[in-house]
Design an enzyme around this catalytic site. Sequence first.
Site, PDB file in Angstrom:
ATOM      1  CD  GLU A  89      -3.045  -1.085   0.423  1.00  0.00           C
ATOM      2  OE1 GLU A  89      -3.270  -0.002  -0.143  1.00  0.00           O
ATOM      3  OE2 GLU A  89      -3.760  -2.092   0.262  1.00  0.00           O
ATOM      4  CB  CYS A 128      -1.465   7.322   1.445  1.00  0.00           C
ATOM      5  SG  CYS A 128      -3.023   6.567   1.922  1.00  0.00           S
TER       6      CYS A 128
HETATM    7  P1  NAD Z   1       8.174   4.694   5.065  1.00  0.00           P
HETATM    8  O1  NAD Z   1       8.196   3.967   3.791  1.00  0.00           O
HETATM    9  O2  NAD Z   1       9.308   5.572   5.390  1.00  0.00           O
HETATM   10  O3  NAD Z   1       8.031   3.708   6.311  1.00  0.00           O
HETATM   11  C1  NAD Z   1       6.990   2.756   6.475  1.00  0.00           C
HETATM   12  C2  NAD Z   1       7.458   1.606   7.337  1.00  0.00           C
HETATM   13  O4  NAD Z   1       8.544   0.966   6.699  1.00  0.00           O
HETATM   14  C3  NAD Z   1       7.949   1.965   8.738  1.00  0.00           C
HETATM   15  O5  NAD Z   1       7.431   1.042   9.664  1.00  0.00           O
HETATM   16  C4  NAD Z   1       9.456   1.798   8.648  1.00  0.00           C
HETATM   17  O6  NAD Z   1      10.020   1.378   9.865  1.00  0.00           O
HETATM   18  C5  NAD Z   1       9.588   0.718   7.622  1.00  0.00           C
HETATM   19  N1  NAD Z   1      10.876   0.724   6.902  1.00  0.00           N
HETATM   20  C6  NAD Z   1      11.743   1.722   6.746  1.00  0.00           C
HETATM   21  N2  NAD Z   1      12.814   1.317   6.025  1.00  0.00           N
HETATM   22  C7  NAD Z   1      12.606   0.028   5.719  1.00  0.00           C
HETATM   23  C8  NAD Z   1      13.339  -0.951   4.981  1.00  0.00           C
HETATM   24  N3  NAD Z   1      14.503  -0.694   4.407  1.00  0.00           N
HETATM   25  N4  NAD Z   1      12.805  -2.182   4.863  1.00  0.00           N
HETATM   26  C9  NAD Z   1      11.609  -2.471   5.409  1.00  0.00           C
HETATM   27  N5  NAD Z   1      10.879  -1.587   6.099  1.00  0.00           N
HETATM   28  C10 NAD Z   1      11.371  -0.346   6.258  1.00  0.00           C
HETATM   29  O7  NAD Z   1       6.803   5.514   5.033  1.00  0.00           O
HETATM   30  P2  NAD Z   1       6.319   6.619   6.050  1.00  0.00           P
HETATM   31  O8  NAD Z   1       7.147   7.838   5.892  1.00  0.00           O
HETATM   32  O9  NAD Z   1       6.168   6.029   7.404  1.00  0.00           O
HETATM   33  O10 NAD Z   1       4.843   6.911   5.484  1.00  0.00           O
HETATM   34  C11 NAD Z   1       4.587   7.804   4.472  1.00  0.00           C
HETATM   35  C12 NAD Z   1       4.396   7.109   3.151  1.00  0.00           C
HETATM   36  O11 NAD Z   1       3.443   6.079   3.284  1.00  0.00           O
HETATM   37  C13 NAD Z   1       3.851   8.012   2.059  1.00  0.00           C
HETATM   38  O12 NAD Z   1       4.504   7.749   0.847  1.00  0.00           O
HETATM   39  C14 NAD Z   1       2.384   7.612   1.965  1.00  0.00           C
HETATM   40  O13 NAD Z   1       1.776   7.878   0.733  1.00  0.00           O
HETATM   41  C15 NAD Z   1       2.456   6.167   2.257  1.00  0.00           C
HETATM   42  N6  NAD Z   1       1.181   5.680   2.765  1.00  0.00           N
HETATM   43  C16 NAD Z   1       0.437   4.832   2.003  1.00  0.00           C
HETATM   44  C17 NAD Z   1      -0.798   4.397   2.464  1.00  0.00           C
HETATM   45  C18 NAD Z   1      -1.667   3.458   1.676  1.00  0.00           C
HETATM   46  O14 NAD Z   1      -2.546   2.869   2.280  1.00  0.00           O
HETATM   47  N7  NAD Z   1      -1.455   3.287   0.385  1.00  0.00           N
HETATM   48  C19 NAD Z   1      -1.256   4.829   3.706  1.00  0.00           C
HETATM   49  C20 NAD Z   1      -0.462   5.678   4.444  1.00  0.00           C
HETATM   50  C21 NAD Z   1       0.754   6.094   3.978  1.00  0.00           C
END
Ligand code: NAD
Length: 473
Positions: free
Chosen positions: A216, A250
């Site tokens: 997502e 998002c």
């Molecule tokens: P992010 O990608 O930075 O982090 C999300 C999660 O991934 C966190 O739990 C983090 O610890 C983990 N993570 C970080 N590095 C990782 C790695 N190398 N391997 C595996 N996991 C890792 O996202 P964010 O800044 O927390 O959230 C914002 C983003 O999320 C925006 O791009 C937004 O559009 C998206 N988002 C999407 C949805 C959806 O339902 N489509 C909903 C909310 C947010």
Amino acid sequence: MADKAELQAILDTQRAAFTASRPEPLALRRDRIKRVIALLTDHSQVLCDAMSEDFGNRSPQQSMITDIVGTVNFAKYCLKNLDKWAKADKRHIQFPLNLMGSKGEVRYEPKGVVGILSPWNFPVNLSFGPLVQVFAAGNRSMIKPSEFTETTSEAMRQLVEEYFAPEELVVVTGGPETALAFSSLPFDHLVFTGSTETGRKVMQAAAENLVPVTLELGGKSPVVLGRSADFAKAGERIAMGKMMNAGQICLAPDYMYVPEDRQDEAIDGVRKAASAMYPTLLDNDDYASVVTDRHFDRLQGMVADAREKGAEVIEVNPAGEDFSNTNARKMPLTMLTGVTDEMQAMQEEIFGPVLPVKTYREVDEAVDYINANDRPLGLYYFGSDEGEREHVLGRTISGGVTVNDVVFHVSMDDLPFGGVGPSGIGSYHGPEGFKEFSHARAVYHQTKVDVAGLAGLKPPYGEKTDKAIKRQL
Ligand code: NAD
């Protein structure tokens, strides 16, 4: 912070318990979902306070709406539909086997242990939302919430310990290293909600073990304001969707495409609505802060970059407050006109209260622009012209669509929610979510009749076989 061996041990415990207790009655799935509902309702205050603390400021009422009520209602929807979803599907069996007593069905069975990696923007909803459907499908789960919302993640960890046995559900906390270790575990399925950039890494890690993923992700969700739209009403809805959680959604409208000769009217609609909902910003608890200094600086940099490259910057600051001397990480809604593709604001997902405005003479210019860029998570069309609406929808691709509003399709429990291409893979919510977290197991019951022998398809092959092949072709 858990290391890889500790995480693997939790997974092993859960998988062993899963295997030993199969088949589990649906009542147990229901019980788990009910415990999620109890956890969220009994401790809503603790969770909303934790979210306010993590954000610096975030309205507890907003958190109640987005993270508690939204998730509890989705859990209730899952409870209501579980029996229907879990029923096996009878399938058609081809002639002549169908006349000889053969039968075929698809059973939707649990996959096993599902990992959930969640982001900070709706930390409770995006952890427990997927979870209730993971539970509905009969799985166990490990959740790794975001390190940016540390207090909320810790509260979730403790509460889950109170309500669930570790072989059912565990929350593990930790930073990027833990996240990396988590994403490389041999789960039976992995749900990741976060940025497209991290999503790529998660999918790579999952590929090592051929773990199926639901991603997502994010992206730039456009608004197309048709000429037939009610501009004042559209402005209100766009402002609400853009300013909730200070644009850190998002599905927030990322940029807006408006008719060239009505740009001022479109901007005015958003400005008036934003000012009415948030007459002040700095001390207004209804208006969220930007989550971290890093994100705040990124957004300031994005506006500076646009200004430098020739955009006009319109700040909606109704009370004329001074934002320069505060460390509250609050930022007024900032609209940008005259934007070009060279500007950062048109290159990356905004994820904050910045709204670029582009103009079109013919609506196809907007359609072509959308098609020339990554497929978005959401697409929003405003207008009463059905022909134009179907033209825009029919010529574009996006994860989902809301017509005459923004964001709302995600709140409809019975609609699948997910992206397409760079905005995501797979979906949950709706019956689709149950299937996403289930294994569709084909079960075929053979007839007593010796079909292969009768049809001449049994060795030793000969003339009878040739005839049978001809007949079948
Ligand atoms: P992010 O990608 O930075 O982090 C999300 C999660 O991934 C966190 O739990 C983090 O610890 C983990 N993570 C970080 N590095 C990782 C790695 N190398 N391997 C595996 N996991 C890792 O996202 P964010 O800044 O927390 O959230 C914002 C983003 O999320 C925006 O791009 C937004 O559009 C998206 N988002 C999407 C949805 C959806 O339902 N489509 C909903 C909310 C947010």
